[in-house]
Write a protein that holds these residues in place. Structure first.
Motif, PDB file in Angstrom:
ATOM      1  N   PHE A 186       0.792  -1.107  -0.057  1.00  0.00           N
ATOM      2  CA  PHE A 186      -0.017  -0.024  -0.027  1.00  0.00           C
ATOM      3  C   PHE A 186       0.739   0.995  -0.134  1.00  0.00           C
ATOM      4  O   PHE A 186       1.709   1.254   0.893  1.00  0.00           O
ATOM      5  CB  PHE A 186      -0.742  -0.062   1.287  1.00  0.00           C
ATOM      6  CG  PHE A 186      -2.296   0.777   0.889  1.00  0.00           C
ATOM      7  CD1 PHE A 186      -3.329   0.028   0.476  1.00  0.00           C
ATOM      8  CD2 PHE A 186      -2.244   2.223   1.213  1.00  0.00           C
ATOM      9  CE1 PHE A 186      -4.598   0.929   0.424  1.00  0.00           C
ATOM     10  CE2 PHE A 186      -3.370   2.979   0.964  1.00  0.00           C
ATOM     11  CZ  PHE A 186      -4.519   2.452   0.461  1.00  0.00           C
ATOM     12  N   ILE A 187       0.559   2.224  -0.956  1.00  0.00           N
ATOM     13  CA  ILE A 187       1.377   3.372  -1.060  1.00  0.00           C
ATOM     14  C   ILE A 187       0.633   4.427  -0.998  1.00  0.00           C
ATOM     15  O   ILE A 187      -0.268   4.631  -1.808  1.00  0.00           O
ATOM     16  CB  ILE A 187       2.041   3.241  -2.565  1.00  0.00           C
ATOM     17  CG1 ILE A 187       3.065   2.280  -2.478  1.00  0.00           C
ATOM     18  CG2 ILE A 187       3.154   4.503  -2.545  1.00  0.00           C
ATOM     19  CD1 ILE A 187       3.641   1.951  -4.018  1.00  0.00           C
ATOM     20  N   ILE A 188       0.739   5.657  -0.239  1.00  0.00           N
ATOM     21  CA  ILE A 188       0.096   6.847  -0.350  1.00  0.00           C
ATOM     22  C   ILE A 188       0.781   7.774  -1.216  1.00  0.00           C
ATOM     23  O   ILE A 188       1.798   7.853  -1.058  1.00  0.00           O
ATOM     24  CB  ILE A 188      -0.022   7.498   1.002  1.00  0.00           C
ATOM     25  CG1 ILE A 188      -0.582   6.339   2.238  1.00  0.00           C
ATOM     26  CG2 ILE A 188      -0.909   8.684   1.149  1.00  0.00           C
ATOM     27  CD1 ILE A 188      -2.094   6.090   2.127  1.00  0.00           C
ATOM     28  N   ALA A 189       0.134   8.155  -2.271  1.00  0.00           N
ATOM     29  CA  ALA A 189       0.640   9.287  -3.203  1.00  0.00           C
ATOM     30  C   ALA A 189      -0.044  10.344  -3.296  1.00  0.00           C
ATOM     31  O   ALA A 189      -1.129  10.556  -3.541  1.00  0.00           O
ATOM     32  CB  ALA A 189       0.563   8.559  -4.720  1.00  0.00           C
ATOM     33  N   SER A 190       0.699  11.580  -2.619  1.00  0.00           N
ATOM     34  CA  SER A 190      -0.177  12.798  -2.465  1.00  0.00           C
ATOM     35  C   SER A 190       0.735  13.939  -2.644  1.00  0.00           C
ATOM     36  O   SER A 190       1.912  13.765  -2.574  1.00  0.00           O
ATOM     37  CB  SER A 190      -0.441  12.720  -0.924  1.00  0.00           C
ATOM     38  OG  SER A 190      -1.077  14.030  -0.596  1.00  0.00           O
ATOM     39  N   GLY A 191       0.112  15.146  -2.791  1.00  0.00           N
ATOM     40  CA  GLY A 191       0.720  16.302  -2.857  1.00  0.00           C
ATOM     41  C   GLY A 191       1.293  16.760  -1.282  1.00  0.00           C
ATOM     42  O   GLY A 191       1.890  17.739  -1.259  1.00  0.00           O
ATOM     43  N   ASP A 198       3.726   2.930   2.565  1.00  0.00           N
ATOM     44  CA  ASP A 198       4.877   3.793   1.987  1.00  0.00           C
ATOM     45  C   ASP A 198       4.377   5.246   1.598  1.00  0.00           C
ATOM     46  O   ASP A 198       3.257   5.175   1.137  1.00  0.00           O
ATOM     47  CB  ASP A 198       5.618   3.359   1.114  1.00  0.00           C
ATOM     48  CG  ASP A 198       6.465   2.140   1.359  1.00  0.00           C
ATOM     49  OD1 ASP A 198       7.020   2.134   2.369  1.00  0.00           O
ATOM     50  OD2 ASP A 198       6.304   0.723   0.586  1.00  0.00           O
ATOM     51  N   PHE A 199       5.383   5.974   1.365  1.00  0.00           N
ATOM     52  CA  PHE A 199       4.756   7.427   0.982  1.00  0.00           C
ATOM     53  C   PHE A 199       5.370   7.862  -0.335  1.00  0.00           C
ATOM     54  O   PHE A 199       6.587   7.964  -0.336  1.00  0.00           O
ATOM     55  CB  PHE A 199       4.920   8.464   2.027  1.00  0.00           C
ATOM     56  CG  PHE A 199       4.098   8.402   3.230  1.00  0.00           C
ATOM     57  CD1 PHE A 199       2.997   7.670   3.310  1.00  0.00           C
ATOM     58  CD2 PHE A 199       4.816   8.752   4.547  1.00  0.00           C
ATOM     59  CE1 PHE A 199       2.502   7.570   4.563  1.00  0.00           C
ATOM     60  CE2 PHE A 199       4.461   8.479   5.709  1.00  0.00           C
ATOM     61  CZ  PHE A 199       2.900   7.789   5.906  1.00  0.00           C
ATOM     62  N   VAL A 200       4.621   8.560  -1.338  1.00  0.00           N
ATOM     63  CA  VAL A 200       5.028   9.370  -2.218  1.00  0.00           C
ATOM     64  C   VAL A 200       4.436  10.874  -2.131  1.00  0.00           C
ATOM     65  O   VAL A 200       3.625  10.809  -2.356  1.00  0.00           O
ATOM     66  CB  VAL A 200       4.506   8.886  -3.746  1.00  0.00           C
ATOM     67  CG1 VAL A 200       4.830   9.723  -4.748  1.00  0.00           C
ATOM     68  CG2 VAL A 200       5.282   7.490  -3.971  1.00  0.00           C
ATOM     69  N   ALA A 201       5.501  11.433  -1.356  1.00  0.00           N
ATOM     70  CA  ALA A 201       5.093  12.843  -0.825  1.00  0.00           C
ATOM     71  C   ALA A 201       5.463  14.108  -1.767  1.00  0.00           C
ATOM     72  O   ALA A 201       6.367  13.934  -2.771  1.00  0.00           O
ATOM     73  CB  ALA A 201       5.670  13.014   0.261  1.00  0.00           C
TER      74      ALA A 201
END
Length: 282
Positions: A49-54, A72-75
């Motif tokens: 699970f990956i959170i992809a956010s601005g 995990d984060f794509v920030a």
């Protein structure tokens, strides 16, 4: 409702979700208990699970503190990648490039700088003269933010990943082209789920960050399912083998997605994921 492909095993090994307007409802909330149950079931099937956010990494760490070891984060729209609670990569502007861009915006778009925020890895920065309503928003989304008298005061030792500004987004292409035609440091301008303009280094987006995670996890893009609602999700949705635009999403996003999910206020992400998990367990 068209839910997608019916299979007896999950057709994905990684999940990527936007936050604002997608995972969270309009009150900036989500059901923690329900998410925990879904996350447990996904992990049993070997899905990541990956959170992809601005949003910046600091805000996401607060939002998902209960699950920090499981996501995990794509920030910052792809400029910052976080795995196991640690930053593993950043793509940044130089301080000189940031100040050049702000000067250009001040000259070309009078008034834009009053709502502008610089997102750094250590802290984020905005002017003390910023109107109160924007200060409240900045402090919420950027909990490590600092108010300064002038942007020339930003420290040389921080890493600057994004500029966020509340200004009519119709100028985004003009801004991008105009600045890039006169600068060595190139920018990409997109919109976020709350109609802010996000300015990030050229070539950076959620998809570029996800590609790095997928390579690390040894998951092909065909086995990625992604959810989004705004313009800054388009590259991510195009990357994914299964893509869902939210019912409340922008029309441009709905046109490129494979399917439409129920709205963010109707637990759309959870409903789609539960559908796939329930089909597998029949």
């Amino acid at each position: 409702m068209d839910w997608g492909i019916y299979m007896k095993q999950l057709p994905f090994k990684a999940v990527a979700v936007d936050v604002d307007g997608t995972f969270e409802n309009d009150k900036k909330e989500y059901d923690h208990e329900m998410f925990g149950e879904i996350l447990y079931r996904l992990h049993k099937h070997g899905a990541h699970f990956i959170i992809a956010s601005g949003r910046p990494a600091g805000r996401l760490s607060d939002d998902f503190g209960d699950f920090i070891d499981s996501v995990d984060f794509v920030a910052d729209n792809g400029a910052v990648l976080v795995r196991d609670g640690k930053i593993i990569r950043t793509t940044c502007f130089s301080k000189k490039g940031i100040l050049h861009l702000i000067d250009y915006m001040h000259q070309r778009y009078p008034g834009s700088v009053t709502t502008l925020l610089i997102s750094g890895v250590k802290h984020s920065y905005f002017l003390k003269s910023t109107p109160p309503e924007f200060k409240r928003s900045h402090h919420y989304f950027y909990p490590n933010s600092i108010e300064i008298d002038d942007f020339s005061q930003i420290p040389a030792d921080d890493q600057y990943t994004k500029i966020t500004v509340d200004y009519p987004s119709k100028v985004r292409h003009e801004l991008e082209y105009g600045f890039n035609s006169r600068s060595m440091e190139k920018i990409h301008v997109t919109t976020s789920g709350w109609n802010y303009m996000d300015i990030i280094p050229q070539g950076v987006n959620k998809a570029t960050g996800l590609k790095e995670f997928l390579a690390y996890l040894d998951v092909p893009r065909s086995e990625l399912i992604a959810f989004g609602d705004g313009e800054n999700d388009i590259e991510m949705l195009k990357l994914a083998g299964l893509s869902y635009a939210m019912e409340n999403g922008q029309n441009s996003v709905k046109k490129i997605a494979n399917f439409i999910a129920p709205s963010n206020n109707d637990n759309g992400v959870f409903k789609v994921l539960n559908h796939y998990l329930n089909e597998v367990n029949k």
